[in-house]
Every structure is written in C-alpha cells, then in structure tokens.
Motif scaffolding. Structure first.
Motif, short mmCIF file in Angstrom:
data_model
loop_
_atom_site.label_atom_id
_atom_site.label_comp_id
_atom_site.label_asym_id
_atom_site.label_seq_id
_atom_site.Cartn_x
_atom_site.Cartn_y
_atom_site.Cartn_z
N ALA A 13 0.84 -1.20 0.00
CA ALA A 13 0.00 0.00 0.00
C ALA A 13 0.87 1.25 0.00
O ALA A 13 0.57 2.23 -0.70
N GLN A 14 1.96 1.22 0.76
CA GLN A 14 2.87 2.37 0.78
C GLN A 14 3.49 2.59 -0.60
O GLN A 14 3.62 3.72 -1.05
N TRP A 15 3.87 1.51 -1.26
CA TRP A 15 4.44 1.67 -2.61
C TRP A 15 3.42 2.33 -3.54
O TRP A 15 3.76 3.27 -4.28
N VAL A 40 -5.21 -3.39 -1.55
CA VAL A 40 -4.09 -4.30 -1.31
C VAL A 40 -4.52 -5.44 -0.39
O VAL A 40 -4.11 -6.59 -0.61
N THR A 41 -5.33 -5.16 0.59
CA THR A 41 -5.81 -6.21 1.49
C THR A 41 -6.61 -7.25 0.72
O THR A 41 -6.37 -8.46 0.86
N GLY A 64 9.79 -7.95 -3.29
CA GLY A 64 10.27 -6.58 -3.35
C GLY A 64 9.72 -5.76 -4.51
O GLY A 64 9.03 -6.27 -5.38
N SER A 65 10.09 -4.50 -4.50
CA SER A 65 9.51 -3.53 -5.43
C SER A 65 10.41 -3.19 -6.61
O SER A 65 10.07 -2.30 -7.39
N ALA A 66 11.53 -3.85 -6.78
CA ALA A 66 12.50 -3.44 -7.80
C ALA A 66 11.89 -3.35 -9.20
O ALA A 66 12.08 -2.34 -9.90
N ARG A 67 11.17 -4.35 -9.63
CA ARG A 67 10.57 -4.32 -10.97
C ARG A 67 9.50 -3.24 -11.07
O ARG A 67 9.42 -2.52 -12.08
N ASP A 96 4.85 -6.77 -2.63
CA ASP A 96 4.53 -7.93 -3.45
C ASP A 96 4.05 -7.42 -4.81
O ASP A 96 3.01 -6.77 -4.91
N GLU A 97 4.80 -7.71 -5.85
CA GLU A 97 4.49 -7.23 -7.19
C GLU A 97 3.12 -7.69 -7.68
O GLU A 97 2.36 -6.92 -8.26
N VAL A 98 2.80 -8.96 -7.47
CA VAL A 98 1.51 -9.48 -7.92
C VAL A 98 0.38 -8.80 -7.16
O VAL A 98 -0.62 -8.38 -7.75
N VAL A 99 0.52 -8.65 -5.87
CA VAL A 99 -0.51 -7.99 -5.06
C VAL A 99 -0.67 -6.54 -5.50
O VAL A 99 -1.80 -6.05 -5.62
N ALA A 100 0.43 -5.84 -5.77
CA ALA A 100 0.34 -4.46 -6.24
C ALA A 100 -0.40 -4.39 -7.58
O ALA A 100 -1.26 -3.52 -7.79
N SER A 101 -0.10 -5.32 -8.47
CA SER A 101 -0.77 -5.35 -9.77
C SER A 101 -2.26 -5.64 -9.61
O SER A 101 -3.10 -4.96 -10.22
#
Length: 179
Positions: A13-15, A40-41, A64-67, A96-101
C-alpha cells in the motif's frame, strides 16, 4: 490461527501511495491511503487465501519492489533487491508485485473490485470478521478526488498489465475463488 500479512499489505500500500500520491492535503493523503490499503488487502487475501499460503510468504518474503520501481520510473534501488543501499527503504523488500498489480486492477475497475470482495467470503482471512471495503467499492466524490492518480486507469496500466491475466483467471466465471 491467522497468518499475518500486515507487513506485506503495509509495504505494498505504501508503494502504491508513493507511486500514485494523493491530490490535496493531509485528509486527501489519508483517504488515498485507506483506498490503497483496502485494495491491497483484498488482493493479498486473494493471492494468499489460506493460512498456510500467508505463512509461506511470511517466511520466504514477497520479492520486493525493484521491478515495479523500474516500470514506474522511480528506480531508486541500485542493488536491485527492493531495498536501498542505506536501509531506509528496507520496507520495499516487503512489496509484493503481484498484489500491487492486482490492487491496481481493483482500484481501476469497480466491477472487478466487487467480484473480488465477494470472492473473499468464507476464506481463512475473513472467517469471523466483518468485511468493510466501502472506500474501495463505493468511493464518494472526496475519495475519488483524493485518489485521482491512484485510480487513473491509464497511469496504472503498466502495473495492472503485469498480472491482470492471473487475476482475471482467478475471478473468471466458474472459478473457485477460495481453495
């Protein structure tokens, strides 16, 4: 027993709120953060539907958020680990990249968000808990104004496109949402 996804949810969520900040002052920031956290939840509970899934990601870490940083044009991670060189951005390792997407998909598509929330009913994370995702499902004018960037489909497209197919497969007709 509930597995704790709160570090993953907070970091992701912060990202999102850093990548797509609120439009306005402190109240707008709070409203934007609540919307991001709710999306995000829901996404995290879909991605890690069982206590065992959540425990495993807690042990292994989400990646992580690198990608995401590279895609968003904010690649401030020269190490490529999702955490800055001085440790101040260590929270990024819990993104989590998948969760962010998936959360981005939910923020930009109200019908998909409603389907996702409905799919949580009876899962390990929601048993015995009242589920309230009003700011995600029915944002009012102030919510929409505060999260104008966070809910903008064109701006979020690079993030949503990463893993939207997986989410659509999960939520598609005839799919069992909770294992």
């Amino acid at each position: 027993m509930r597995a704790d996804l709160s570090p993953l949810i907070a970091a992701t969520a912060q990202w999102l709120t850093r990548a797509y900040p609120a439009c306005g002052g402190a109240l707008a920031s709070a409203l934007c953060e609540v919307q991001a956290r709710q999306a995000v939840t829901v996404a995290a509970w879909l991605r890690y539907p069982t206590v065992m899934d959540a425990a495993l990601v807690g042990m292994a870490g989400p990646g992580g958020s690198a990608r995401l940083d590279r895609i968003n044009g904010t690649d401030s991670d020269p190490t490529g680990t999702g955490a800055g060189t001085d440790g101040a951005d260590a929270w990024r390792s819990w993104v989590d990249e998948v969760v962010a997407s998936w959360a981005a998909c939910l923020l930009t598509d109200p019908e998909l968000a409603a389907l996702a929330v409905a799919g949580l009913d009876g899962g390990d994370h929601t048993t015995g808990l009242p589920m309230e995702f009003r700011r995600l499902l029915a944002p009012d004018a102030r919510d929409r104004e505060a999260a104008a960037l966070l809910r903008h489909p064109d701006l979020l497209a690079p993030v949503t496109e990463l893993h939207s197919t997986q989410l659509m497969d999960l939520l598609g007709p005839g799919q069992a949402l909770i294992a």
